[in-house]
Design a protein around this motif. Structure first.
Motif, mmCIF file in Angstrom:
data_model
loop_
_atom_site.group_PDB
_atom_site.id
_atom_site.type_symbol
_atom_site.label_atom_id
_atom_site.label_comp_id
_atom_site.label_asym_id
_atom_site.label_seq_id
_atom_site.Cartn_x
_atom_site.Cartn_y
_atom_site.Cartn_z
ATOM 1 N N ARG A 199 45.417 59.655 41.786
ATOM 2 C CA ARG A 199 44.344 58.973 41.052
ATOM 3 C C ARG A 199 44.618 59.007 39.553
ATOM 4 O O ARG A 199 44.360 58.039 38.838
ATOM 5 N N LEU A 200 45.128 60.120 39.069
ATOM 6 C CA LEU A 200 45.398 60.276 37.647
ATOM 7 C C LEU A 200 46.443 59.282 37.165
ATOM 8 O O LEU A 200 46.227 58.590 36.167
ATOM 9 N N ILE A 201 47.561 59.187 37.863
ATOM 10 C CA ILE A 201 48.614 58.286 37.385
ATOM 11 C C ILE A 201 48.302 56.830 37.711
ATOM 12 O O ILE A 201 48.834 55.936 37.076
ATOM 13 N N GLY A 202 47.432 56.580 38.672
ATOM 14 C CA GLY A 202 46.927 55.237 38.927
ATOM 15 C C GLY A 202 47.995 54.160 38.948
ATOM 16 O O GLY A 202 47.929 53.221 38.153
ATOM 17 N N LEU A 203 48.962 54.298 39.818
ATOM 18 C CA LEU A 203 50.044 53.316 39.885
ATOM 19 C C LEU A 203 49.493 51.896 39.924
ATOM 20 O O LEU A 203 48.583 51.594 40.683
ATOM 21 N N GLY A 204 50.044 51.055 39.073
ATOM 22 C CA GLY A 204 49.628 49.660 39.024
ATOM 23 C C GLY A 204 48.417 49.397 38.145
ATOM 24 O O GLY A 204 48.104 48.249 37.858
ATOM 25 N N ASP A 205 47.739 50.433 37.691
ATOM 26 C CA ASP A 205 46.558 50.267 36.847
ATOM 27 C C ASP A 205 46.966 50.465 35.388
ATOM 28 O O ASP A 205 47.336 51.562 34.976
ATOM 29 N N ARG A 206 46.928 49.417 34.618
ATOM 30 C CA ARG A 206 47.354 49.440 33.220
ATOM 31 C C ARG A 206 46.648 50.533 32.420
ATOM 32 O O ARG A 206 47.244 51.180 31.551
ATOM 33 N N ALA A 243 57.742 46.633 30.478
ATOM 34 C CA ALA A 243 56.793 47.344 29.610
ATOM 35 C C ALA A 243 56.523 48.741 30.157
ATOM 36 O O ALA A 243 56.470 49.719 29.402
ATOM 37 N N GLU A 244 56.363 48.848 31.468
ATOM 38 C CA GLU A 244 56.144 50.163 32.097
ATOM 39 C C GLU A 244 57.382 51.035 31.923
ATOM 40 O O GLU A 244 57.276 52.231 31.634
ATOM 41 N N ALA A 245 58.564 50.442 32.092
ATOM 42 C CA ALA A 245 59.804 51.202 31.952
ATOM 43 C C ALA A 245 59.957 51.726 30.530
ATOM 44 O O ALA A 245 60.344 52.887 30.335
ATOM 45 N N ALA A 246 59.667 50.898 29.530
ATOM 46 C CA ALA A 246 59.776 51.347 28.136
ATOM 47 C C ALA A 246 58.854 52.537 27.887
ATOM 48 O O ALA A 246 59.257 53.533 27.272
ATOM 49 N N ALA A 247 57.631 52.459 28.378
ATOM 50 C CA ALA A 247 56.681 53.560 28.202
ATOM 51 C C ALA A 247 57.158 54.815 28.945
ATOM 52 O O ALA A 247 57.121 55.924 28.401
ATOM 53 N N ALA A 248 57.610 54.641 30.181
ATOM 54 C CA ALA A 248 58.060 55.789 30.978
ATOM 55 C C ALA A 248 59.308 56.430 30.379
ATOM 56 O O ALA A 248 59.412 57.668 30.331
ATOM 57 N N TRP A 249 60.267 55.619 29.924
ATOM 58 C CA TRP A 249 61.474 56.185 29.318
ATOM 59 C C TRP A 249 61.148 56.918 28.029
ATOM 60 O O TRP A 249 61.753 57.949 27.721
ATOM 61 N N GLN A 250 60.184 56.426 27.264
ATOM 62 C CA GLN A 250 59.779 57.161 26.065
ATOM 63 C C GLN A 250 59.172 58.503 26.454
ATOM 64 O O GLN A 250 59.441 59.515 25.811
ATOM 65 N N GLY A 251 58.350 58.502 27.497
ATOM 66 C CA GLY A 251 57.807 59.767 27.992
ATOM 67 C C GLY A 251 58.916 60.707 28.429
ATOM 68 O O GLY A 251 58.951 61.881 28.055
ATOM 69 N N PHE A 252 59.840 60.193 29.223
ATOM 70 C CA PHE A 252 60.961 61.004 29.706
ATOM 71 C C PHE A 252 61.759 61.584 28.539
ATOM 72 O O PHE A 252 62.131 62.757 28.546
ATOM 73 N N SER A 253 62.000 60.775 27.518
ATOM 74 C CA SER A 253 62.837 61.228 26.406
ATOM 75 C C SER A 253 62.121 62.231 25.501
ATOM 76 O O SER A 253 62.754 62.869 24.653
ATOM 77 N N TRP A 254 60.823 62.410 25.696
ATOM 78 C CA TRP A 254 60.063 63.390 24.913
ATOM 79 C C TRP A 254 60.521 64.806 25.267
ATOM 80 O O TRP A 254 60.593 65.675 24.406
ATOM 81 N N HIS A 255 60.810 65.059 26.532
ATOM 82 C CA HIS A 255 61.303 66.358 27.010
ATOM 83 C C HIS A 255 62.554 66.123 27.860
ATOM 84 O O HIS A 255 62.532 66.358 29.062
#
Length: 187
Positions: free
Chosen positions: A74-81, A120-132
């Motif tokens: 529910r938290l990650i809400g796949l598909g929910d912007r 757009a999702e990939a850019a956001a996720a890769w930025q998250g990944f690159s944080w740690h």
């Protein structure tokens, strides 16, 4: 996680409220997804969820606790912007989540890194990944292609995260046998 645990009861109430917070729909003007995620209610809740998960002191291969999985979904809400801030925070913990539950992580979070599905999702996720950014051979094998695709004209979507991606590229070249041709192409 015992039923009626006050931490998770409060979490459930906060998640219900935060899911309707219009600020979670924001896009960062400067493309900095991590900065946006850590300043939005669903990003705060993702951090709280992970802190609660860390309290379980899970070891490699333990799997995510069954009572927590529906909350995490529910938290990650796949598909929910609106839940993208939570996914950015979750992506920042992919190495940990992959170590604890590789099947769930591969099925649920790694597809977020795929440029072909949703750039757009990939850019956001890769930025998250690159944080740690931490990566082992098993995880590398699963993210290698979308990682290298990040270097195919997409680096301007990363801002200051470019440095972390370059470090991962160097690590891949040294530790995972990236090979000179793929490394040269990415550079």
């Amino acid at each position: 996680t015992p039923p009626g645990d006050p931490y998770w009861q409060v979490f459930d109430l906060a998640l219900a409220a935060a899911s309707g917070d219009p600020a979670n729909h924001d896009d960062p003007d400067d493309g900095r997804w991590v900065s946006l995620a850590i300043n939005r209610s669903l990003g705060h809740l993702a951090t709280a969820f992970l802190n609660g998960l860390f309290a379980h002191q899970l070891k490699t291969g333990d799997g995510l606790p069954t009572p927590l999985l529906p909350r995490l979904q529910r938290l990650i809400g796949l598909g929910d912007r609106a839940h993208r801030p939570a996914r950015v925070i979750a992506a920042s913990r992919i190495p940990y989540l992959f170590a604890v539950d590789p099947a769930w992580t591969a099925r649920t979070l790694l597809p977020l890194l795929d440029w072909e599905t949703d750039p757009a999702e990939a850019a956001a996720a890769w930025q998250g990944f690159s944080w740690h950014p931490r990566i082992g051979q098993d995880l590398w094998e699963l993210i290698r292609h979308p990682f290298l695709a990040a270097f195919d004209g997409r680096l301007d979507t990363f801002g200051s995260s470019k440095t972390a991606l370059a470090q991962i590229l160097m690590l891949a070249g040294l530790d995972f046998g990236l090979g000179p041709e793929l490394g040269r192409n990415a550079i």
